[in-house]
Design an enzyme around this catalytic site. Structure first.
Site, PDB file in Angstrom:
ATOM      1  CE1 TYR A   4      65.762 -47.048  73.539  1.00 61.25           C
ATOM      2  CE2 TYR A   4      64.694 -45.311  72.702  1.00 61.25           C
ATOM      3  CZ  TYR A   4      65.651 -45.958  73.192  1.00 61.25           C
ATOM      4  OH  TYR A   4      66.729 -45.266  73.225  1.00 61.25           O
ATOM      5  CE  LYS A  28      73.044 -48.376  67.308  1.00 69.91           C
ATOM      6  NZ  LYS A  28      71.882 -48.285  69.129  1.00 69.91           N
ATOM      7  NE  ARG A  36      66.142 -37.773  63.526  1.00 68.32           N
ATOM      8  CZ  ARG A  36      65.014 -37.175  62.686  1.00 68.32           C
ATOM      9  NH1 ARG A  36      65.387 -35.975  61.662  1.00 68.32           N
ATOM     10  NH2 ARG A  36      63.951 -38.017  62.292  1.00 68.32           N
ATOM     11  NE  ARG A  67      65.269 -52.503  63.037  1.00 64.44           N
ATOM     12  CZ  ARG A  67      63.783 -53.138  62.925  1.00 64.44           C
ATOM     13  NH1 ARG A  67      63.376 -53.115  61.673  1.00 64.44           N
ATOM     14  NH2 ARG A  67      63.821 -53.491  64.072  1.00 64.44           N
TER      15      ARG A  67
END
EC number: 5.1.3.20
Length: 330
Positions: A139, A177, A213, A179
């Site tokens: 990805y 979406k 994050r 998971r």
């Protein structure tokens, strides 16, 4: 003039459609793949002129079927970082994106597209420079390769090309979406189902729940996209994150306190939430060791230099809004 949004029934695409509607834009062609039919719900409260399946869009756009198109927001892609079918990923994310880009350049339409912070892989620097880009999955590679094409095309492009490396986006319209939905979404559902939120424990020098994050609200993602839509003279590849690294504890604690507030209960500190069993830490899974990013933080220098000066929501602000929105959906 017409505006086209690919991935329009998806998470970010639907939020862009809604944001366009809120400023009076309704001449919108929505492009998507509704094989997963439940995504249609993301567009129920939106106004669009037409809907096309992604399989017919590029050919029709290339031959000029839609007349004068002002801009294409290209949000359509497979965003599952666990997808292992590289052939599918490259065809869907890379080849398809090239075809949309070529049609935009030929027609002079603005091209605003979704890139990804997955391009940085295990890097500890998050700046839009080739030497720090090292994707860890196909990805990320599909997004990385397309960004390299953009870098080659930009110097000769006669119309806008703006790519946005999305960091950890959360917010409304991501239910489909599964998971791959945000941590905030999963924390919300887990707390409602079990009365507690589970986070990873200590790992790689980070205390329990302190892996960080750059969590960015989809509200801000839509605002940045529309800023560039309004400034077609601005092109480039830009990080799209808050510029802040916040721990998973902040997400979980905000989810818990917002749900408590909705039940007319007072807020608790993180320590109190842990002590009362509302947040629980579980052993870090062996399967993720060596494959897990403990830190991401967008370098905003390029974005700010382009003139975007609006503040970004903190986790506490954005997740509080999101939890209240989710609570109104159930």
């Amino acid at each position: 003039m017409t505006v086209i949004v690919t991935g329009a029934a998806g998470f970010i695409g639907a939020n862009i459609v809604k944001a366009l509607n809120e400023r009076g834009e309704s001449r919108i062609i929505a492009v998507d793949n509704l094989t997963r039919a439940d995504k249609f719900r993301n567009l129920v409260d939106c106004e669009i002129d037409d809907y096309l399946d992604k399989t017919e869009f590029v050919e029709r756009f290339t031959r000029g079927d839609f007349g004068k198109v002002r801009a294409v927001f290209h949000e359509g892609a497979c965003s599952d970082t666990m997808e292992t079918d590289g052939r599918y990923m490259m065809d869907n994310n890379f080849r398809y994106s090239r075809a949309v880009l070529d049609a935009c350049l030929a027609q002079g339409a603005q091209f605003l597209y979704a890139s990804s912070a997955a391009i940085y892989g295990g890097s500890t620097r998050f700046v839009e420079e080739r030497e720090v880009e090292a994707p860890l999955n196909v990805y990320g590679y599909s997004k990385f390769l397309f960004d390299q094409v953009i870098r080659r095309v930009l110097p000769s492009a006669k119309s806008q090309i703006a790519g946005f490396r999305y960091f950890n986006v959360y917010g409304p319209r991501e239910t489909h979406k599964g998971r791959m939905a945000s941590v905030a979404f999963h924390n919300f559902n887990q707390f409602r189902a079990e009365g507690k939120v589970k986070l990873f424990g200590e790992y790689n020098g980070y205390a329990p729940g302190e892996q960080t994050r750059d969590f960015v609200s989809v509200e801000d993602v839509a605002k940045v996209n529309l800023f560039f839509f309004d400034h077609p003279e601005k092109s480039g590849i830009f990080n799209l994150g808050t510029g802040r690294a916040q721990p998973f504890n902040d997400i979980a604690s905000t989810v818990v306190n917002t749900l408590r507030a909705l039940d007319n209960l007072p807020p608790l500190t993180l320590a109190q939430q842990v002590e009362q069993g509302l947040i629980e830490y579980v052993a870090f899974p062996d399967a993720l060791r060596g494959k897990y990013q403990c830190f991401t933080q967008a370098d905003q220098t390029k974005l700010r230099s382009a003139g975007y000066d609006a503040p970004f929501l903190t986790v506490q602000e954005g997740v509080d809004r999101y939890v209240r929105w989710l609570s109104g959906q159930v």
